[in-house]
Design a protein around this motif. Structure first.
Motif, PDB file in Angstrom:
ATOM      1  N   LEU A  12      -4.116  -3.097   6.155  1.00  0.00           N
ATOM      2  CA  LEU A  12      -4.145  -1.751   5.560  1.00  0.00           C
ATOM      3  C   LEU A  12      -4.683  -1.739   4.141  1.00  0.00           C
ATOM      4  CD1 LEU A  12      -0.894  -1.834   7.068  1.00  0.00           C
ATOM      5  CD2 LEU A  12      -1.581   0.557   6.990  1.00  0.00           C
TER       6      LEU A  12
ATOM      7  N   ILE B  72      -7.253  -9.450  -1.498  1.00  0.00           N
ATOM      8  CA  ILE B  72      -7.899  -9.811  -0.222  1.00  0.00           C
ATOM      9  C   ILE B  72      -9.346 -10.259  -0.394  1.00  0.00           C
ATOM     10  CG2 ILE B  72      -6.423  -8.414   1.296  1.00  0.00           C
ATOM     11  CD1 ILE B  72      -8.738  -6.302   1.300  1.00  0.00           C
TER      12      ILE B  72
ATOM     13  N   ILE C 295       1.068   4.137   3.292  1.00  0.00           N
ATOM     14  CA  ILE C 295       1.278   3.909   4.731  1.00  0.00           C
ATOM     15  C   ILE C 295       1.818   2.496   4.962  1.00  0.00           C
ATOM     16  CG2 ILE C 295       0.174   3.851   6.998  1.00  0.00           C
ATOM     17  CD1 ILE C 295      -1.975   5.781   5.827  1.00  0.00           C
TER      18      ILE C 295
ATOM     19  N   ALA D  91      -2.111   1.827  -6.911  1.00  0.00           N
ATOM     20  CA  ALA D  91      -1.527   2.481  -5.725  1.00  0.00           C
ATOM     21  C   ALA D  91      -0.405   1.670  -5.092  1.00  0.00           C
ATOM     22  CB  ALA D  91      -2.611   2.739  -4.690  1.00  0.00           C
ATOM     23  N   GLY D  92      -0.261   0.415  -5.484  1.00  0.00           N
ATOM     24  CA  GLY D  92       0.757  -0.434  -4.879  1.00  0.00           C
ATOM     25  C   GLY D  92       2.019  -0.436  -5.727  1.00  0.00           C
TER      26      GLY D  92
ATOM     27  N   SER E  96      -7.946   2.006  10.196  1.00  0.00           N
ATOM     28  CA  SER E  96      -9.053   2.761   9.611  1.00  0.00           C
ATOM     29  C   SER E  96      -8.780   4.268   9.672  1.00  0.00           C
ATOM     30  CB  SER E  96     -10.379   2.384  10.284  1.00  0.00           C
ATOM     31  OG  SER E  96     -11.462   2.909   9.528  1.00  0.00           O
ATOM     32  N   THR E  97      -9.834   5.027   9.395  1.00  0.00           N
ATOM     33  CA  THR E  97      -9.681   6.457   9.144  1.00  0.00           C
ATOM     34  C   THR E  97     -10.602   7.289  10.029  1.00  0.00           C
ATOM     35  OG1 THR E  97     -10.081   8.137   7.461  1.00  0.00           O
ATOM     36  CG2 THR E  97     -11.369   6.141   7.265  1.00  0.00           C
TER      37      THR E  97
ATOM     38  N   LEU F 290      -1.083  -5.093  -5.696  1.00  0.00           N
ATOM     39  CA  LEU F 290      -0.366  -4.177  -6.611  1.00  0.00           C
ATOM     40  C   LEU F 290      -1.347  -3.524  -7.592  1.00  0.00           C
ATOM     41  CD1 LEU F 290       2.972  -6.123  -7.280  1.00  0.00           C
ATOM     42  CD2 LEU F 290       2.472  -4.385  -5.551  1.00  0.00           C
TER      43      LEU F 290
HETATM   44  P1  NAD Z   1      -2.811   3.380  -0.654  1.00  0.00           P
HETATM   45  O1  NAD Z   1      -3.919   3.540  -1.644  1.00  0.00           O
HETATM   46  O2  NAD Z   1      -1.556   4.146  -0.827  1.00  0.00           O
HETATM   47  O3  NAD Z   1      -2.403   1.837  -0.559  1.00  0.00           O
HETATM   48  C1  NAD Z   1      -3.356   0.805  -0.558  1.00  0.00           C
HETATM   49  C2  NAD Z   1      -2.624  -0.502  -0.858  1.00  0.00           C
HETATM   50  O4  NAD Z   1      -3.603  -1.554  -0.832  1.00  0.00           O
HETATM   51  C3  NAD Z   1      -1.965  -0.536  -2.241  1.00  0.00           C
HETATM   52  O5  NAD Z   1      -0.661  -1.053  -2.143  1.00  0.00           O
HETATM   53  C4  NAD Z   1      -2.863  -1.456  -3.055  1.00  0.00           C
HETATM   54  O6  NAD Z   1      -2.177  -2.159  -4.062  1.00  0.00           O
HETATM   55  C5  NAD Z   1      -3.392  -2.390  -1.975  1.00  0.00           C
HETATM   56  N1  NAD Z   1      -4.684  -2.986  -2.339  1.00  0.00           N
HETATM   57  C6  NAD Z   1      -5.782  -2.343  -2.831  1.00  0.00           C
HETATM   58  N2  NAD Z   1      -6.761  -3.220  -3.072  1.00  0.00           N
HETATM   59  C7  NAD Z   1      -6.293  -4.443  -2.710  1.00  0.00           C
HETATM   60  C8  NAD Z   1      -6.836  -5.756  -2.703  1.00  0.00           C
HETATM   61  N3  NAD Z   1      -8.088  -5.990  -3.152  1.00  0.00           N
HETATM   62  N4  NAD Z   1      -6.082  -6.774  -2.248  1.00  0.00           N
HETATM   63  C9  NAD Z   1      -4.810  -6.556  -1.808  1.00  0.00           C
HETATM   64  N5  NAD Z   1      -4.236  -5.342  -1.814  1.00  0.00           N
HETATM   65  C10 NAD Z   1      -4.965  -4.294  -2.250  1.00  0.00           C
HETATM   66  O7  NAD Z   1      -3.479   3.663   0.755  1.00  0.00           O
HETATM   67  P2  NAD Z   1      -2.858   4.354   2.065  1.00  0.00           P
HETATM   68  O8  NAD Z   1      -3.065   5.806   1.968  1.00  0.00           O
HETATM   69  O9  NAD Z   1      -1.521   3.805   2.320  1.00  0.00           O
HETATM   70  O10 NAD Z   1      -3.883   3.802   3.166  1.00  0.00           O
HETATM   71  C11 NAD Z   1      -3.650   2.540   3.800  1.00  0.00           C
HETATM   72  C12 NAD Z   1      -4.754   2.299   4.802  1.00  0.00           C
HETATM   73  O11 NAD Z   1      -4.773   3.338   5.774  1.00  0.00           O
HETATM   74  C13 NAD Z   1      -6.157   2.283   4.177  1.00  0.00           C
HETATM   75  O12 NAD Z   1      -6.895   1.289   4.813  1.00  0.00           O
HETATM   76  C14 NAD Z   1      -6.719   3.663   4.479  1.00  0.00           C
HETATM   77  O13 NAD Z   1      -8.115   3.621   4.572  1.00  0.00           O
HETATM   78  C15 NAD Z   1      -6.066   3.949   5.817  1.00  0.00           C
HETATM   79  N6  NAD Z   1      -5.846   5.371   6.135  1.00  0.00           N
HETATM   80  C16 NAD Z   1      -5.200   6.207   5.233  1.00  0.00           C
HETATM   81  C17 NAD Z   1      -4.951   7.536   5.590  1.00  0.00           C
HETATM   82  C18 NAD Z   1      -4.223   8.469   4.668  1.00  0.00           C
HETATM   83  O14 NAD Z   1      -4.119   9.664   4.967  1.00  0.00           O
HETATM   84  N7  NAD Z   1      -3.684   8.022   3.535  1.00  0.00           N
HETATM   85  C19 NAD Z   1      -5.353   8.006   6.847  1.00  0.00           C
HETATM   86  C20 NAD Z   1      -6.025   7.132   7.724  1.00  0.00           C
HETATM   87  C21 NAD Z   1      -6.246   5.816   7.365  1.00  0.00           C
END
Ligand code: NAD
Ligand code: DAU
Length: 351
Positions: A83, A62, A14, A40-41, A131-132, A37
């Motif tokens: 995010l 973070i 996202i 998932a990044g 958030s979710t 990174l």
């Molecule tokens: P994702 O797992 O695809 O991406 C998460 C990103 O955060 C990655 O690029 C990762 O490298 C980075 N990351 C993880 N730990 C980290 C850290 N300690 N420091 C810095 N970067 C870090 O997740 P997503 O599906 O894109 O979700 C993004 C946000 O949206 C999340 O907070 C999730 O809870 C929320 N969300 C997701 C969905 C969904 O359907 N995917 C729906 C609602 C809310």
């Protein structure tokens, strides 16, 4: 005045769509994408905007307080869209502490740093926490999650997100940190890591591998095209009311098995296979522990207050998504090599 915006987790699914939207739509903003990174990044997600003059990437975690403090000092952010998270429920069952660290501690570090840097000068600042809907728990056959639904998280992932939401509101009430939260339903679209249902199924169907469906496939999710989520974040960031929560959803509920059947039909068409071929790959496997039955978002507040609504029909969005995965074989190959194989074995071999 030029806005200086920190977007965390911008190399993820996202986050990459949010970064792209903001970089392209707001050439006057300076946008810093902070991402650790993790698995998932992926910076390939942002290859098309990498060279833009209003975009900067910073690699970092973070949870590291000193680093985050130095970043705020360096860029003097006036806005944060947060995010970065561990985002996969199944992984939270395998390793809950990683979720507590990133999602709870990481959010608290960001909040605390923003508080310190903005203290006494809060006007025009905003901490936007993404958030979710999973924080609300699980619905029965009927009803919807509204902004008033009590929190009832049931997985380590949703508990960690609920906790982070509570910290955001605690900082708003206690320190008057200008903050907004949005709680969104399941996203789908391009650049989605193939541990989640839709991209995992596309990948497996393409490679003639079993498509694992948990339990009886009767769990229901409310699916939203990821670019519609990014548009909602844009609207809320610019027009949302401080201290408020906004639900974001697709008004688009699907039982998992019906969704997978639809996906199989689309894949048969796209791959030129006789109808019914891909559906033969569907394999019922052991259910997820504590598997929430149904999520469904009531996004009326966002629609009435800020005029947002989803732009795409699900069938159209799913077809676009399949097209993207079929056209981006190299991306899939990169993310499914190495550590992905190990995760896949651990998650699915005994099911
Ligand atoms: P994702 O797992 O695809 O991406 C998460 C990103 O955060 C990655 O690029 C990762 O490298 C980075 N990351 C993880 N730990 C980290 C850290 N300690 N420091 C810095 N970067 C870090 O997740 P997503 O599906 O894109 O979700 C993004 C946000 O949206 C999340 O907070 C999730 O809870 C929320 N969300 C997701 C969905 C969904 O359907 N995917 C729906 C609602 C809310
Ligand atoms: O609702 C928002 C949430 O949606 C986000 O907060 C999460 O970050 C995101 O991962 C997503 O959580 P889900 O657990 O709903 O998504 P997932 O794609 O993992 O699973 C969707 C449904 O499909 C769920 O009922 C479990 C089921 N499933 C999942 C996988 C990976 C299967 O049947 N088989 C599978 O192999």
């Amino acid at each position: 005045m030029k806005r200086k915006l920190l977007i965390t987790g911008g190399a993820g699914f996202i986050g990459s769509h949010v970064v792209r939207l903001f970089v392209n739509k707001y050439p006057d903003y300076q946008i810093v994408n902070l991402d650790a990174l993790t698995y998932a990044g992926n910076l390939e997600n942002l290859a098309d905007i990498n060279e833009k003059s209003n975009y900067i990437f910073e690699k970092g975690d973070i949870t590291e307080e000193t680093f985050i403090d130095a970043l705020f000092q360096k860029y003097q952010f006036d806005g944060v869209i947060h995010l970065a998270a561990e985002s996969h429920v199944d992984r939270s069952i395998l390793d809950p502490l990683a979720f507590i660290k990133t999602n709870v501690l990481g959010t608290a570090v960001l909040l605390n740093t923003a508080r310190k840097h903005w203290k006494g000068n809060e006007t025009g600042k905003l901490f936007y926490h993404v958030s979710t809907d999973e924080v609300y728990g699980s619905l029965g056959e009927e009803g919807f999650f509204t902004e008033e639904t009590p929190y009832d998280p049931r997985s380590p992932y949703s508990a960690s997100k609920a906790s982070s939401d509570h910290f955001v509101m605690a900082y708003y009430h206690t320190y008057h940190l200008p903050a907004i939260i949005s709680n969104c339903s399941n996203n789908y679209g391009s650049n989605h890591f193939p541990e989640k249902l839709i991209p995992l199924a596309i990948h497996n169907i393409k490679n003639n591998k079993p498509v694992p469906v948990y339990g009886k496939g009767e769990n229901v999710r409310d699916w939203l095209f990821v670019e519609d989520h990014a548009r909602a974040i844009d609207v809320i960031f610019h027009q949302g009311r401080i201290g408020e929560t906004y639900n974001i959803g697709g008004f688009n509920e699907w039982k998992n098995i019906d969704l997978i059947q639809l996906l199989c039909r689309i894949m048969d068409q796209k791959l030129g296979r006789p109808e019914g071929t891909s559906a033969q790959l569907i394999t019922y496997v052991k259910d997820r522990a504590g598997h929430d039955l149904r999520y469904a978002i009531d996004a009326t507040k966002l629609n009435k207050e800020l005029g947002w609504e989803p732009s795409l029909q699900f069938e159209e969005g799913l077809e676009k998504t399949v097209d993207w995965y079929l056209a981006n074989e190299e991306w899939l190959q990169h993310v499914t090599s190495g550590a992905y194989q190990q995760y896949y074995q651990e998650q699915y071999q005994k099911r």
